[in-house]
Design an enzyme around this catalytic site. Structure first.
Site, PDB file in Angstrom:
ATOM      1  N   GLY A  76       0.776  -1.234   0.000  1.00  0.00           N
ATOM      2  CA  GLY A  76       0.000   0.000   0.000  1.00  0.00           C
ATOM      3  C   GLY A  76       0.801   1.275   0.000  1.00  0.00           C
ATOM      4  O   GLY A  76       0.278   2.324   0.391  1.00  0.00           O
ATOM      5  N   CYS A  77       2.064   1.237  -0.429  1.00  0.00           N
ATOM      6  CA  CYS A  77       2.893   2.442  -0.489  1.00  0.00           C
ATOM      7  C   CYS A  77       3.068   2.888  -1.934  1.00  0.00           C
ATOM      8  O   CYS A  77       3.180   2.050  -2.838  1.00  0.00           O
ATOM      9  CB  CYS A  77       4.265   2.192   0.143  1.00  0.00           C
ATOM     10  SG  CYS A  77       4.228   1.927   1.931  1.00  0.00           S
ATOM     11  N   LEU A  78       3.092   4.205  -2.151  1.00  0.00           N
ATOM     12  CA  LEU A  78       3.300   4.719  -3.504  1.00  0.00           C
ATOM     13  C   LEU A  78       4.680   4.349  -4.019  1.00  0.00           C
ATOM     14  O   LEU A  78       4.867   4.082  -5.207  1.00  0.00           O
ATOM     15  CB  LEU A  78       3.126   6.240  -3.518  1.00  0.00           C
ATOM     16  CG  LEU A  78       1.733   6.756  -3.160  1.00  0.00           C
ATOM     17  CD1 LEU A  78       1.710   8.277  -3.198  1.00  0.00           C
ATOM     18  CD2 LEU A  78       0.686   6.193  -4.112  1.00  0.00           C
ATOM     19  N   SER A  79       5.668   4.352  -3.132  1.00  0.00           N
ATOM     20  CA  SER A  79       7.025   3.923  -3.476  1.00  0.00           C
ATOM     21  C   SER A  79       7.250   2.520  -2.923  1.00  0.00           C
ATOM     22  O   SER A  79       6.493   2.031  -2.077  1.00  0.00           O
ATOM     23  CB  SER A  79       8.061   4.883  -2.887  1.00  0.00           C
ATOM     24  OG  SER A  79       7.845   6.204  -3.339  1.00  0.00           O
TER      25      SER A  79
END
Length: 310
Positions: free
Chosen positions: A117-120
């Site tokens: 669930g992290c953009l990066s």
């Protein structure tokens, strides 16, 4: 710039040493009857040789930490970020913290260490160590990200949570991100990613604690020494090899153990320098022990990492 405290403080505070790009955080201590707030004034010279003053409120209370279950280090960081009046400066501080992170072993980039669930892309892992003075089992985190701002968030959490017990880490309330005003500097996506990082770190700390309990319970009745490896031939000039072998044999009492030094195969990789006196950096381990019975492969790996550290 110098932050001049307007009156002494009774609890640990911080000072912000501001450079052109960012600031660092240090602890100072003092005494006052006012436990909640203390004002501070930034004093600096302008280009014309005069001075310019800017006052702001600096939180010095333990109340936020108590309410949100923060570790002492995380409370200090929360207070520091909350005192910054400008969202852009908080953003710069996160980037600065990212730039100061130490390189990690590329082996951390495993599926079980990836934060969802992290953009990066974010990887986080941890080990458990025993404080020889107190006997407490303390968690140490490592992590990395391919996004600079996200890496700063990882650095913040690692600094705030490392060196504390799994129980202390589990009590941290995610709402501290609002108390620190960090959420104001993040997009909704990065805010959710930050919360996912904290959740993963809590989960990993709890898993290490569970592994510790498993190994302790399996050793309560003693171990049959028949066929157990009890010694090994130490290698001259190989302190890391000798330390790892000694620790694993002493604690796990394996029936078979083989440790191969593969450092020469990792020349040029991050962490390949190893110990300066020996050049040791990478090993391959084959071990059989009753302590692993009933443990999943992941928990077996975690047990090894816990015992030998980073």
């Amino acid at each position: 710039y110098l932050i001049q405290m307007m009156r002494p403080l009774s609890v640990a505070l911080f000072c912000l040493l501001i450079t052109a790009d960012a600031f660092t955080i240090s602890n100072i201590s003092g005494y006052t009857k006012d436990r909640t707030f203390s004002s501070a004034r930034i004093i600096g010279s302008n280009e014309g040789g005069g001075t310019r003053n800017k006052s702001f409120i600096c939180m010095a209370s333990t109340e936020i930490g108590d309410e949100l279950g923060l570790t002492p280090e995380l409370q200090t960081l929360t207070n520091a970020f909350a005192s910054i009046p400008d969202a852009k400066m908080r953003h710069k501080q996160l980037l600065y913290m990212a730039s100061k992170m130490q390189p990690v072993d590329p082996a951390i980039a495993k599926t079980e260490n990836k934060v969802p669930g992290c953009l990066s892309t974010v990887y986080i892992d941890c080990t458990l160590e025993v404080d020889e003075t107190t006997g407490r089992h303390l968690v140490r985190f490592v992590g990395d990200s391919d996004g600079l701002l996200t890496k700063g968030l990882v650095a913040l959490l690692i600094r705030g949570l490392s060196g504390y017990t799994a129980e202390e880490i589990s009590k941290v309330n995610p709402e501290f991100i609002n108390a620190a005003k960090i959420s104001q500097s993040l997009t909704p996506g990065r805010n959710n990613g930050f919360l996912n990082m904290l959740a993963v770190m809590k989960q990993k700390a709890a898993e290490l604690e569970e592994v510790k309990d498993d190994i302790n319970s399996s050793s309560e009745d003693g171990i049959d020494l028949q066929g157990i490896v009890v010694s090994f031939e130490q290698r001259e000039g190989k302190p890391m090899y000798n330390e790892i072998m000694g620790t694993l044999i002493r604690i796990l009492k394996p029936s078979e153990i083989e440790l191969l030094d593969n450092s020469s195969q990792h020349a040029g990789h991050a962490g390949s320098k190893g110990w300066e006196e020996s050049g040791e950096s990478h090993f391959a381990l084959n071990i059989e022990a009753e302590a692993f019975e009933g443990l999943s492969l992941v928990k077996r790996h975690q047990l090894i990492y816990m015992l030998i550290g980073e």
